[in-house]
Design a protein around this motif. Sequence first.
Motif, PDB file in Angstrom:
ATOM      1  N   ARG A 175       6.674  27.805   8.578  1.00  0.00           N
ATOM      2  CA  ARG A 175       5.481  26.885   8.419  1.00  0.00           C
ATOM      3  C   ARG A 175       5.262  26.584   9.998  1.00  0.00           C
ATOM      4  N   GLY A 204       7.727  25.929  -3.211  1.00  0.00           N
ATOM      5  CA  GLY A 204       6.760  26.495  -3.698  1.00  0.00           C
ATOM      6  C   GLY A 204       5.361  26.461  -3.359  1.00  0.00           C
ATOM      7  N   SER A 205       4.344  26.741  -3.665  1.00  0.00           N
ATOM      8  CA  SER A 205       3.031  26.357  -3.249  1.00  0.00           C
ATOM      9  C   SER A 205       2.479  24.873  -3.101  1.00  0.00           C
ATOM     10  N   VAL A 206       1.629  24.540  -2.501  1.00  0.00           N
ATOM     11  CA  VAL A 206       1.108  23.187  -2.214  1.00  0.00           C
ATOM     12  C   VAL A 206       0.741  22.648  -3.725  1.00  0.00           C
ATOM     13  N   ALA A 266      10.334  21.742  -1.941  1.00  0.00           N
ATOM     14  CA  ALA A 266       9.049  21.884  -1.300  1.00  0.00           C
ATOM     15  C   ALA A 266       9.042  23.489  -1.053  1.00  0.00           C
ATOM     16  N   ARG A 320       1.658  26.827  11.819  1.00  0.00           N
ATOM     17  CA  ARG A 320       0.889  25.771  12.204  1.00  0.00           C
ATOM     18  C   ARG A 320       0.607  25.473  13.693  1.00  0.00           C
ATOM     19  N   GLY A 340      12.191  17.423   6.605  1.00  0.00           N
ATOM     20  CA  GLY A 340      11.973  18.012   7.910  1.00  0.00           C
ATOM     21  C   GLY A 340      10.560  18.243   8.395  1.00  0.00           C
ATOM     22  N   PRO A 341      10.714  18.521   9.680  1.00  0.00           N
ATOM     23  CA  PRO A 341       9.624  18.865  10.318  1.00  0.00           C
ATOM     24  C   PRO A 341       8.880  20.265   9.754  1.00  0.00           C
ATOM     25  N   GLY A 342       7.651  20.402   9.215  1.00  0.00           N
ATOM     26  CA  GLY A 342       6.993  21.587   8.549  1.00  0.00           C
ATOM     27  C   GLY A 342       7.225  21.477   6.962  1.00  0.00           C
ATOM     28  N   SER A 343       7.995  20.478   6.473  1.00  0.00           N
ATOM     29  CA  SER A 343       8.498  20.798   5.175  1.00  0.00           C
ATOM     30  C   SER A 343       7.352  20.612   4.212  1.00  0.00           C
ATOM     31  N   GLY A 344       6.007  19.722   4.863  1.00  0.00           N
ATOM     32  CA  GLY A 344       4.987  19.718   4.049  1.00  0.00           C
ATOM     33  C   GLY A 344       4.639  18.173   3.716  1.00  0.00           C
ATOM     34  N   LYS A 345       5.182  17.133   4.440  1.00  0.00           N
ATOM     35  CA  LYS A 345       4.806  15.837   4.165  1.00  0.00           C
ATOM     36  C   LYS A 345       3.598  15.372   3.980  1.00  0.00           C
ATOM     37  N   GLY A 346       2.728  15.885   5.549  1.00  0.00           N
ATOM     38  CA  GLY A 346       1.522  15.586   5.694  1.00  0.00           C
ATOM     39  C   GLY A 346       0.589  15.931   4.694  1.00  0.00           C
ATOM     40  N   THR A 347       0.789  17.498   4.115  1.00  0.00           N
ATOM     41  CA  THR A 347      -0.021  18.048   3.245  1.00  0.00           C
ATOM     42  C   THR A 347       0.066  17.331   1.858  1.00  0.00           C
TER      43      THR A 347
HETATM   44  N1  LIG Z   1       4.138  24.170   0.202  1.00  0.00           N
HETATM   45  C1  LIG Z   1       3.676  24.874   1.147  1.00  0.00           C
HETATM   46  N2  LIG Z   1       3.390  26.198   0.993  1.00  0.00           N
HETATM   47  C2  LIG Z   1       2.957  26.926   2.248  1.00  0.00           C
HETATM   48  N3  LIG Z   1       2.392  26.082   3.328  1.00  0.00           N
HETATM   49  C3  LIG Z   1       2.676  24.933   3.393  1.00  0.00           C
HETATM   50  C4  LIG Z   1       3.197  24.144   2.082  1.00  0.00           C
HETATM   51  N4  LIG Z   1       3.146  22.796   2.594  1.00  0.00           N
HETATM   52  C5  LIG Z   1       2.613  22.765   3.937  1.00  0.00           C
HETATM   53  N5  LIG Z   1       2.374  24.058   4.283  1.00  0.00           N
HETATM   54  C6  LIG Z   1       1.876  24.131   5.635  1.00  0.00           C
HETATM   55  C7  LIG Z   1       0.701  23.268   6.198  1.00  0.00           C
HETATM   56  C8  LIG Z   1       1.306  23.260   7.655  1.00  0.00           C
HETATM   57  O1  LIG Z   1       0.714  24.253   8.339  1.00  0.00           O
HETATM   58  C9  LIG Z   1       2.535  23.381   7.556  1.00  0.00           C
HETATM   59  C10 LIG Z   1       3.509  22.036   7.803  1.00  0.00           C
HETATM   60  O2  LIG Z   1       2.999  21.245   6.926  1.00  0.00           O
HETATM   61  P1  LIG Z   1       2.841  19.636   7.125  1.00  0.00           P
HETATM   62  O3  LIG Z   1       2.088  18.917   5.988  1.00  0.00           O
HETATM   63  O4  LIG Z   1       2.088  19.561   8.442  1.00  0.00           O
HETATM   64  O5  LIG Z   1       4.502  19.332   7.568  1.00  0.00           O
HETATM   65  P2  LIG Z   1       5.009  18.103   7.969  1.00  0.00           P
HETATM   66  O6  LIG Z   1       3.860  17.097   8.137  1.00  0.00           O
HETATM   67  O7  LIG Z   1       6.127  17.929   7.127  1.00  0.00           O
HETATM   68  O8  LIG Z   1       5.483  18.337   9.125  1.00  0.00           O
HETATM   69  O9  LIG Z   1       3.087  24.064   6.418  1.00  0.00           O
END
Ligand SMILES: Nc1ncnc2c1ncn2[C@H]1C[C@H](O)[C@@H](COP(=O)(O)OP(=O)(O)O)O1
Length: 207
Positions: free
Chosen positions: A141, A190-192, A188, A145, A29-36
């Motif tokens: 998140r 937990g922490s990064v 997803a 963001r 989903g959006p904000g799940s942390g894919k990009g990270t």
């Molecule tokens: N495991 C994690 N714990 C806390 N914050 C996280 C996280 N993974 C990502 N984030 C933060 C970074 C961004 O500000 C926001 C969304 O992450 P993102 O990587 O941009 O998501 P997506 O690409 O899935 O939309 O959450």
Amino acid sequence: MGAGCSSGVCPSRKSDKLKNSKIIFVVGGPGSGKGTQCEKIVERYGFTHLSSGDLLRAEVSSGSERGKQLAAIMEKGELVPLDTILNMIKEAMIAKASTSKGFLIDGYPREVRQGEEFEKKIGAPCLLLYIDAKAETMLMRLIKRGETSGRSDDTAQTIKNRLELYYKATEPVIAYYQGRGIVRKINAEGSVDEVFSQVANAIESLQ
Ligand SMILES: Nc1ncnc2c1ncn2[C@H]1C[C@H](O)[C@@H](COP(=O)(O)OP(=O)(O)O)O1
Ligand SMILES: [Mg+2]
């Protein structure tokens, strides 16, 4: 190039250049942390990261006519036309094909038909990383963001639309690939780094 293809890339044909490429879909989903997570995969494994959202946002920033049309759709949190995004991904893949160790396709497919078309025109994924976070986590998140991202779709109403669309259109994508045994579900919450250790296991299970 087939008839009717005016750009350098014909969307209706598979490219020989891509036929041996390793392809990983990153779905969540959006904000799940894919990009990270993709950034961390690039750092450790050297794969090429292609975010459909980033490709679209680059087109919008270019100020082109196509970019203006895309911006209007994205601001509402809706999906852009399938051919547009598929062409952009394919072009970006071909540009990197000779040097890439593999491709992370982030944010695509958003619906089952997008997956089917990708496979017809590009190739089959060997892994689908399912980045699974609760709706409240994604919402939190994204709101955070939105404070710094400048993204026009990180606003409360658009986030709600994107989450609804995710559950309706994208979750079926996961079920579709589960049948093929290529889905690795990543918790997803937990922490990064905690999330990344699961991601790394999934990637290493490939080699
Ligand atoms: N495991 C994690 N714990 C806390 N914050 C996280 C996280 N993974 C990502 N984030 C933060 C970074 C961004 O500000 C926001 C969304 O992450 P993102 O990587 O941009 O998501 P997506 O690409 O899935 O939309 O959450
Ligand atoms: Mg992203």
